[in-house]
Every structure is written in structure tokens, then in C-alpha cells.
Scaffold this motif. Structure first.
Motif, PDB file in Angstrom:
ATOM      1  N   GLU A  41       0.851  -1.191   0.000  1.00  0.00           N
ATOM      2  CA  GLU A  41       0.000   0.000   0.000  1.00  0.00           C
ATOM      3  C   GLU A  41       0.882   1.235   0.000  1.00  0.00           C
ATOM      4  N   VAL A  42       0.687   2.081  -1.003  1.00  0.00           N
ATOM      5  CA  VAL A  42       1.434   3.334  -1.119  1.00  0.00           C
ATOM      6  C   VAL A  42       0.494   4.454  -0.679  1.00  0.00           C
ATOM      7  N   ARG A  43       0.976   5.252   0.289  1.00  0.00           N
ATOM      8  CA  ARG A  43       0.161   6.336   0.850  1.00  0.00           C
ATOM      9  C   ARG A  43       0.830   7.681   0.573  1.00  0.00           C
ATOM     10  N   LEU A  44       0.001   8.667   0.331  1.00  0.00           N
ATOM     11  CA  LEU A  44       0.475  10.044   0.163  1.00  0.00           C
ATOM     12  C   LEU A  44      -0.307  10.910   1.139  1.00  0.00           C
ATOM     13  N   GLU A  45       0.416  11.555   2.046  1.00  0.00           N
ATOM     14  CA  GLU A  45      -0.213  12.456   3.025  1.00  0.00           C
ATOM     15  C   GLU A  45       0.346  13.850   2.816  1.00  0.00           C
ATOM     16  N   ILE A  46      -0.511  14.749   2.353  1.00  0.00           N
ATOM     17  CA  ILE A  46      -0.111  16.119   2.070  1.00  0.00           C
ATOM     18  C   ILE A  46      -0.125  16.925   3.368  1.00  0.00           C
ATOM     19  N   VAL A  47       0.927  17.692   3.572  1.00  0.00           N
ATOM     20  CA  VAL A  47       1.048  18.552   4.748  1.00  0.00           C
ATOM     21  C   VAL A  47       0.883  19.993   4.250  1.00  0.00           C
ATOM     22  N   PRO A  48      -0.306  20.591   4.471  1.00  0.00           N
ATOM     23  CA  PRO A  48      -0.565  21.929   3.930  1.00  0.00           C
ATOM     24  C   PRO A  48       0.011  23.032   4.819  1.00  0.00           C
ATOM     25  N   ASP A  49       1.312  23.202   4.761  1.00  0.00           N
ATOM     26  CA  ASP A  49       2.010  24.205   5.571  1.00  0.00           C
ATOM     27  C   ASP A  49       2.051  25.524   4.791  1.00  0.00           C
ATOM     28  N   ASP A  50       1.808  26.639   5.471  1.00  0.00           N
ATOM     29  CA  ASP A  50       1.805  27.940   4.800  1.00  0.00           C
ATOM     30  C   ASP A  50       3.170  28.303   4.224  1.00  0.00           C
ATOM     31  N   TYR A  51       4.247  27.862   4.868  1.00  0.00           N
ATOM     32  CA  TYR A  51       5.586  28.249   4.439  1.00  0.00           C
ATOM     33  C   TYR A  51       6.293  27.178   3.617  1.00  0.00           C
ATOM     34  N   GLU A  52       6.041  25.926   3.939  1.00  0.00           N
ATOM     35  CA  GLU A  52       6.736  24.840   3.255  1.00  0.00           C
ATOM     36  C   GLU A  52       5.802  23.638   3.040  1.00  0.00           C
ATOM     37  N   PRO A  53       4.815  23.778   2.150  1.00  0.00           N
ATOM     38  CA  PRO A  53       3.929  22.637   1.916  1.00  0.00           C
ATOM     39  C   PRO A  53       4.705  21.479   1.308  1.00  0.00           C
ATOM     40  N   HIS A  54       4.388  20.281   1.748  1.00  0.00           N
ATOM     41  CA  HIS A  54       5.063  19.090   1.233  1.00  0.00           C
ATOM     42  C   HIS A  54       4.138  17.887   1.448  1.00  0.00           C
ATOM     43  N   ALA A  55       4.622  16.733   1.073  1.00  0.00           N
ATOM     44  CA  ALA A  55       3.854  15.506   1.265  1.00  0.00           C
ATOM     45  C   ALA A  55       4.808  14.406   1.713  1.00  0.00           C
ATOM     46  N   ILE A  56       4.245  13.421   2.373  1.00  0.00           N
ATOM     47  CA  ILE A  56       5.002  12.246   2.803  1.00  0.00           C
ATOM     48  C   ILE A  56       4.473  11.056   2.001  1.00  0.00           C
ATOM     49  N   LEU A  57       5.375  10.435   1.267  1.00  0.00           N
ATOM     50  CA  LEU A  57       5.049   9.253   0.495  1.00  0.00           C
ATOM     51  C   LEU A  57       5.574   8.054   1.269  1.00  0.00           C
TER      52      LEU A  57
END
Length: 163
Positions: free
Chosen positions: A109-125
Motif C-alpha cells: 500500500e502506497v500512501r500520500l499524506e499532504i502537509v498543507p504548511d503555509d511556508y513549506e507545503p510538502h507531502a510524505i510518500l
């Protein structure tokens, strides 16, 4: 013992024809901006924007709004709570995606969790086996597109950071 006009948390209970405050919610009957009628807005305590705005029934005189009552207030609370719940579910679905990829060793199972940060948005795969043990985790761009092809390519690469 608390007075009858406040809740245990100290917030006031208001039960007027056009304004009810109770149980963390405020219902306010307002003039409808779009026509000559009336609307009701439901505001959750602590929020600046209403959770729900909808048409409200005219009273018998056909000029003034029908007064709020306990039944109407409870229905409005239930409806506004459902609107907020759906909004939270939609937001969760936008920020959390997963796809299962078949491999020789079994499904991953591959998961993508987006982190909606105002300064540095990113995601964890991340990749997980059938027992939910993490196989790999990398930080990717918040714009990373998780689909069946990208998930399979990441697994096949041995979990090298995607480009």
C-alpha cells in the motif's frame, strides 16, 4: 448550581424569536440578501463563518420570519453538523490518498499524506506491507501526483525518491 440561562461551560443560552444560542451553536434569522425573504445562518461557537445558511420560512403575516423553536433549532444543528462533517471528510480525502500495488512479495500500500504548511507545503510518500509495517518513507512535493503508475514506479525503483 448554574443559572438556567447558561450552560455548564458558562456560555449563555439564548432562545429568542430570531436568535438561539445553545449547545455550541448559534442560529440567527437574517434578511435574505437575494430577495425579500428571510434566511437562517448557523454558526458554530468559535468560528467566524457560518457552517450553514439557508432559506427561512415567512411567518403568518407574510412579512416577518417564523420564530425559531426547539424543533427547528435541533434540525438546524443536525444539518449544520452534517455539513461540517462532510467538509472535514472532503478535506481529509484531498490530503490523504492510497493505492495498493501488486508485487512478487505481495501487495504494497502506497500512501500520500499532504502537509498543507503555509511556508513549506510538502507531502510524505510511504509504503506499507499487509501487516501495515512501513517499508519506506520519503518527503515529496505537495504537488506529487499519486496514481497507479507513479506508485508502481516508486515500488519498482526500490523506493528511490521520485523526481
Amino acid at each position: 448550581m448554574m443559572p438556567a440561562d447558561s450552560l455548564d461551560d458558562g456560555s449563555p443560552v439564548v432562545k429568542e424569536d430570531r436568535l438561539w444560542c445553545d449547545n455550541g451553536w448559534t442560529a440567527r434569522v437574517i434578511k435574505n440578501q437575494d430577495d425579500d425573504g428571510w434566511a437562517v445562518e448557523m454558526l458554530k461557537d468559535g468560528e467566524s463563518e457560518p457552517a450553514l445558511v439557508g432559506p427561512w420560512t415567512m411567518g403568518r403575516d407574510k412579512k416577518n420570519p417564523k420564530p425559531l423553536d426547539a424543533g427547528a433549532f435541533q434540525t438546524l444543528v443536525k444539518t449544520a453538523s452534517e455539513v461540517l462533517r462532510r467538509h472535514e471528510q472532503h478535506l481529509y480525502a484531498l490530503l490523504h490518498k492510497n493505492i495498493t500495488v501488486s508485487t512478487e512479495d505481495g501487495p504494497v500500500e502506497v500512501r500520500l499524506e499532504i502537509v498543507p504548511d503555509d511556508y513549506e507545503p510538502h507531502a510524505i510518500l510511504s509504503a506499507h506491507d499487509t501487516l501495515d509495517a512501513m517499508l519506506a518513507e520519503v518527503r515529496v512535493s505537495a504537488a506529487f501526483k499519486l496514481d497507479r503508475r507513479s506508485a508502481a514506479a516508486w515500488v519498482e525503483s526500490g523506493f528511490l525518491p521520485p523526481e
